[in-house]
Design a protein around this motif. Structure first.
Motif, PDB file in Angstrom:
ATOM      1  N   TYR A 300      37.335 -47.439  13.635  1.00 60.62           N
ATOM      2  CA  TYR A 300      37.964 -48.020  12.452  1.00 60.62           C
ATOM      3  C   TYR A 300      37.154 -49.228  11.978  1.00 60.62           C
ATOM      4  N   ALA A 301      37.051 -49.395  10.666  1.00 58.20           N
ATOM      5  CA  ALA A 301      36.274 -50.476  10.084  1.00 58.20           C
ATOM      6  C   ALA A 301      37.028 -51.805  10.166  1.00 58.20           C
ATOM      7  N   VAL A 302      36.267 -52.868  10.435  1.00 61.11           N
ATOM      8  CA  VAL A 302      36.791 -54.230  10.368  1.00 61.11           C
ATOM      9  C   VAL A 302      36.226 -54.859   9.101  1.00 61.11           C
ATOM     10  N   LEU A 303      37.111 -55.458   8.288  1.00 63.50           N
ATOM     11  CA  LEU A 303      36.732 -55.931   6.968  1.00 63.50           C
ATOM     12  C   LEU A 303      36.904 -57.435   6.826  1.00 63.50           C
ATOM     13  N   ASP A 304      36.102 -58.024   5.928  1.00 64.94           N
ATOM     14  CA  ASP A 304      36.279 -59.421   5.526  1.00 64.94           C
ATOM     15  C   ASP A 304      37.530 -59.491   4.651  1.00 64.94           C
ATOM     16  N   PRO A 305      38.519 -60.328   5.013  1.00 64.14           N
ATOM     17  CA  PRO A 305      39.768 -60.349   4.239  1.00 64.14           C
ATOM     18  C   PRO A 305      39.598 -60.894   2.826  1.00 64.14           C
ATOM     19  N   ASP A 306      38.519 -61.619   2.558  1.00 60.61           N
ATOM     20  CA  ASP A 306      38.308 -62.189   1.223  1.00 60.61           C
ATOM     21  C   ASP A 306      37.582 -61.237   0.292  1.00 60.61           C
ATOM     22  N   THR A 307      36.612 -60.499   0.837  1.00 60.07           N
ATOM     23  CA  THR A 307      35.778 -59.647  -0.016  1.00 60.07           C
ATOM     24  C   THR A 307      36.016 -58.151   0.179  1.00 60.07           C
ATOM     25  N   GLY A 308      36.646 -57.789   1.283  1.00 66.01           N
ATOM     26  CA  GLY A 308      36.818 -56.374   1.592  1.00 66.01           C
ATOM     27  C   GLY A 308      35.569 -55.736   2.163  1.00 66.01           C
ATOM     28  N   GLU A 309      34.514 -56.528   2.370  1.00 64.52           N
ATOM     29  CA  GLU A 309      33.254 -56.012   2.908  1.00 64.52           C
ATOM     30  C   GLU A 309      33.423 -55.607   4.370  1.00 64.52           C
ATOM     31  N   ARG A 310      32.796 -54.493   4.732  1.00 65.37           N
ATOM     32  CA  ARG A 310      32.821 -54.050   6.125  1.00 65.37           C
ATOM     33  C   ARG A 310      31.917 -54.959   6.951  1.00 65.37           C
TER      34      ARG A 310
END
Length: 366
Positions: A300-310
Motif C-alpha cells: 500500500y502507498a504512503v502519501l504526503d498528507p499535504d500534496t498527496g504525493e507518494r
C-alpha cells in the motif's frame, strides 16, 4: 508438490488449515490466529518451523570463512552462543538474514529462511573457497520446534536435563528431551521469551507430543504461521521478502549495528555498505500506527498528507491483536521518519491517516 514436515500428520490430527510457504505445506492456523496470537502473548504457543534451512560449516578456518561471507564476525561468537547476521550482495543489498550458532570451536550452524536456503548455500560455498573449512546442507537432518511465550521457560524446564534459567538469550546447548538428544536454543521471532528445539526428524513427533503434554498445564496451544506474522510485526522484526530484500541494505532497515567493518580480509559487500554508512540512507524503515479499523497491507502507498504525493510503501501491516489498532512498517524518506510525523496510507482507494511511531510496537515486560 509441497514438501511435508515430519509433523504433518499431527497438524492434520489437530485440524490445521494449511498454506504453501516456500515450497512447504505448513500449518497456517489451528483454531484462529487471534486465539493463537494471544496465547503466545499470555501463556505459550508451539510452532513447527522445520521449513527453515540449516547449513553447517566446520574446520579450523570456519569462523574466518564466515567473517568473509557475512556482515558480522562469527569468529568472535563464543561456543554455545548465537548472533543475528546477514548475507549481502556485493551491492550491499540483503540476500538473507540469518542466525549463526557456534556449536563447537570449529563448528557453526547457520539457520536460513526457508525460501533462501539454496541461495545462502550457493553463496556460502563460493565465498568460503580458499578457506580450510567444509560446508554441508544439513536441513534434512533437523526438525525444528519452537516454544514461545511467558510460560515457555516453565514448560521447557520440566522437559530437559539442563538448567533452563542459566541458558541465556541467544545461547544454545545440548539437551535430552523425551529421551532424545536435541539442541536447545533460546532465541525467537515473536517478541516473547522462547526456545527452539532442534531434533532429528524421526524424533519430532515424540518431542512435539511431550512438549504439548507438559504445556497443557501451562496454557500451551499449537500455533500456525498466521499468528507468527502478527507477533513478529508487533515486535518490529523484519521479514525477508518484505522489510528485507536485495534492494535494501541493513542501514535502510535500521540494522546497521550488525555490520562489522575492518575485519581481516574484509567481507563481501563491504565497500558498498561503507559508502551507504558514510552517505546515510535516503529512506528508513519506520513504524506506522493508526486509529482506524482498516489495516495497511504490504504494497500500500504512503502519501504526503499535504500534496498527496507518494513518499513510501508499506512493507507489512495488520490489525494488532495486542494493541487493538492497526500497525504497519514502511520505508519512508529520512526527512519524514521522525516519530509524530503524520502521513496518509492509501487503503484500496480510501486514504487514512497514520502516524510515525518508534519500533517495536510491542515490548514484553522484563
Amino acid at each position: 508438490m509441497s514438501k511435508k514436515t515430519p509433523l504433518h500428520d499431527i497438524h492434520m490430527e489437530l485440524g490445521a488449515s494449511f498454506t504453501d510457504f516456500a515450497g512447504w505445506s505448513m500449518p497456517l492456523r489451528y483454531t484462529s490466529e487471534l486465539v493463537e496470537h494471544h496465547a503466545v502473548r499470555t501463556t505459550a504457543g508451539i510452532f513447527d518451523l522445520t521449513h527453515m534451512g540449516e547449513i553447517e560449516l566446520s574446520g579450523p578456518e570456519a569462523g574466518r570463512a564466515l567473517d568473509h561471507a557475512l556482515v558480522g564476525r562469527p569468529s568472535k561468537i563464543a561456543v554455545g552462543r548465537a548472533r543475528y547476521s546477514m548475507l549481502v550482495h556485493e551491492t550491499g543489498g540483503v540476500l538473507d538474514d540469518l542466525v549463526v550458532y557456534r556449536l563447537a570451536e570449529e563448528r557453526y550452524l547457520v539457520v536460513a529462511n526457508a525460501g533462501n536456503t539454496l541461495v545462502v548455500l550457493s553463496q556460502l560455498r563460493d565465498r568460503i573457497d580458499g578457506y580450510v573449512t567444509t560446508i554441508r546442507d544439513t536441513s534434512g537432518e533437523w526438525a525444528l520446534i519452537a516454544v514461545q511465550g511467558p510460560t515457555s521457560p516453565a514448560i521447557v524446564s520440566e522437559l530437559v536435563d539442563v538448567e533452563v534459567p542459566l541458558l541465556k538469550y541467544y545461547a544454545i546447548d545440548r539437551a535430552r528431551l523425551a529421551d532424545r538428544e536435541v539442541l536447545l536454543a533460546r532465541t525467537g521471532y515473536t517478541g516473547e521469551d522462547g526456545f527452539e528445539i532442534y531434533c532429528r526428524p524421526e524424533d519430532a513427533t515424540a518431542v512435539w507430543r511431550s512438549v504439548s503434554a507438559v504445556g497443557a498445564r501451562h496454557g500451551l496451544v499449537p500455533c500456525g504461521l498466521a499468528c507468527r506474522d502478527t507477533l513478529r510485526l508487533e515486535a518490529g522484526m523484519p521479514l525477508y521478502g518484505q522489510e528485507l530484500t536485495v534492494g535494501t541494505t541493513p542501514f535502510d532497515a535500521g540494522l546497521g549495528r550488525v555490520v562489522v567493518f575492518g575485519k581481516p580480509g574484509g567481507f563481501v559487500g563491504e565497500a558498498a555498505l561503507a559508502a551507504r554508512r558514510d552517505e546515510g540512507p535516503t529512506r528508513v524503515l519506520v513504524g506506522l500506527a493508526s486509529t482506524g479499523r482498516r489495516a495497511p497491507r504490504t504494497g500500500y502507498a504512503v502519501l504526503d498528507p499535504d500534496t498527496g504525493e507518494r513518499i513510501g510503501e508499506v512493507t507489512s501491516g495488520a490489525l494488532s491483536p495486542t494493541l487493538g489498532h492497526p500497525v504497519a512498517m514502511a520505508y519512508l524518506p529520512t526527512d519524514r521518519s521522525e516519530p509524530g510525523t503524520k502521513v496518509l496510507v492509501d487503503i484500496r482507494g480510501s486514504q487514512e491517516y497514520a502516524e510515525v511511531v518508534p519500533l517495536p510496537f510491542y515490548r514484553r515486560r522484563a
